[in-house]
Motif scaffolding. Sequence first.
Motif, short mmCIF file in Angstrom:
data_model
loop_
_atom_site.label_atom_id
_atom_site.label_comp_id
_atom_site.label_asym_id
_atom_site.label_seq_id
_atom_site.Cartn_x
_atom_site.Cartn_y
_atom_site.Cartn_z
N ASP A 1 -10.94 6.78 5.48
CA ASP A 1 -11.06 5.44 6.27
C ASP A 1 -12.33 4.76 5.61
O ASP A 1 -13.34 5.19 5.33
N GLY A 2 -12.05 3.59 5.41
CA GLY A 2 -13.18 2.76 4.55
C GLY A 2 -12.92 2.54 2.99
O GLY A 2 -13.23 1.74 2.30
N GLN A 3 -11.77 3.34 2.57
CA GLN A 3 -11.29 3.35 1.25
C GLN A 3 -10.42 2.22 1.01
O GLN A 3 -9.78 1.68 1.97
N PRO A 4 -10.37 1.52 -0.11
CA PRO A 4 -9.21 0.83 -0.48
C PRO A 4 -7.87 1.21 -0.02
O PRO A 4 -7.43 2.18 -0.16
N LYS A 5 -7.03 0.14 0.56
CA LYS A 5 -5.92 0.37 1.15
C LYS A 5 -4.86 1.13 -0.01
O LYS A 5 -4.31 2.10 0.20
N ALA A 6 -4.84 0.49 -1.06
CA ALA A 6 -4.11 1.12 -2.20
C ALA A 6 -4.52 2.55 -2.57
O ALA A 6 -3.50 3.21 -2.93
N ALA A 7 -5.63 2.76 -2.77
CA ALA A 7 -6.16 4.16 -2.82
C ALA A 7 -5.59 5.09 -1.88
O ALA A 7 -5.40 6.40 -2.16
N ARG B 1 -5.65 10.11 6.73
CA ARG B 1 -6.16 8.64 6.85
C ARG B 1 -7.47 8.35 7.59
O ARG B 1 -7.94 7.56 6.98
N GLU C 1 -2.99 4.68 0.19
CA GLU C 1 -1.55 4.84 0.33
C GLU C 1 -1.20 5.69 -0.80
O GLU C 1 -0.26 6.59 -0.97
N LYS C 2 -1.99 5.59 -2.23
CA LYS C 2 -1.79 6.36 -3.39
C LYS C 2 -1.98 7.83 -2.99
O LYS C 2 -1.09 8.75 -3.48
#
Length: 253
Positions: free
Chosen positions: A162-168, A158, A170-171
């Motif tokens: 950090d800074g990546q889209p939340k959906a990406a 995580r 979680e995937k």
Amino acid sequence: MSDEDPYSVPALVRGLTLLQAFSPQSPEQTMTQLAKTLGITRSAVFRTVHTLVQEGFLLPVRDGRTYRLGPAVLRVSYGYLASRELLEVAQKPLEAFRDSQDWSGHLGVLDGRHVLYLIRLAASDGLSSLVHVGSRLPATLTAMGRVLLTQKTEPQIRRLLDGQPKAAVEKAISAWQEDCKSPSVIHNGSFETGLCSVAAPIYDMSGDIVAAISATKQTDAVPASVERDILKTARMISRAMGWKAPEAWTGPP
């Protein structure tokens, strides 16, 4: 060091020059000898020596009158030597795999949130490898990268993303949870349409994952024989790196 180079850091250059003063012929140096090597006064060299001692790059001996290289130098050089050893050990087994299966072979290491490609062995079709040595691809989107991420914990991943889209994120976490349960990672067109990959980890003598190898080809799926052979190749390279499989290991025989 050029006096005209505005980007040079004089203190760093001074420290590196000082370390190079030590050799098999001169393993120990006094403060006076080091000052002479750098062309500065003994009092001026004191701060450089003090800093290197504090960081473990120099070790005071003979009641502090002389110095020799410290353990931190070994830690730095180990990374370089280990990477060279890895490439030398992996080249022939990966070539043998490529020749027997006619799938492109690769070796990579984790570089931040990317996988850095260090070996590329193209298959005969010339189309099964889209990368070159030195290429960096997102770890979460490649088979090798996902293998390399299995050495991380969830909090570490995580932070890495950090800074990546939340959906990406979680995937990626969901994929990591599944990847940790398997000795290999398979991509069927996940990164490039029509391009399939399978990757397996390379372990060192401490049992840490230090690299990964992968096989890639333009096809519809990864045959069981290719997955089996990439795992066998990974185990062969790991053994050459000093790794001993634990009794509970579930990889290939």
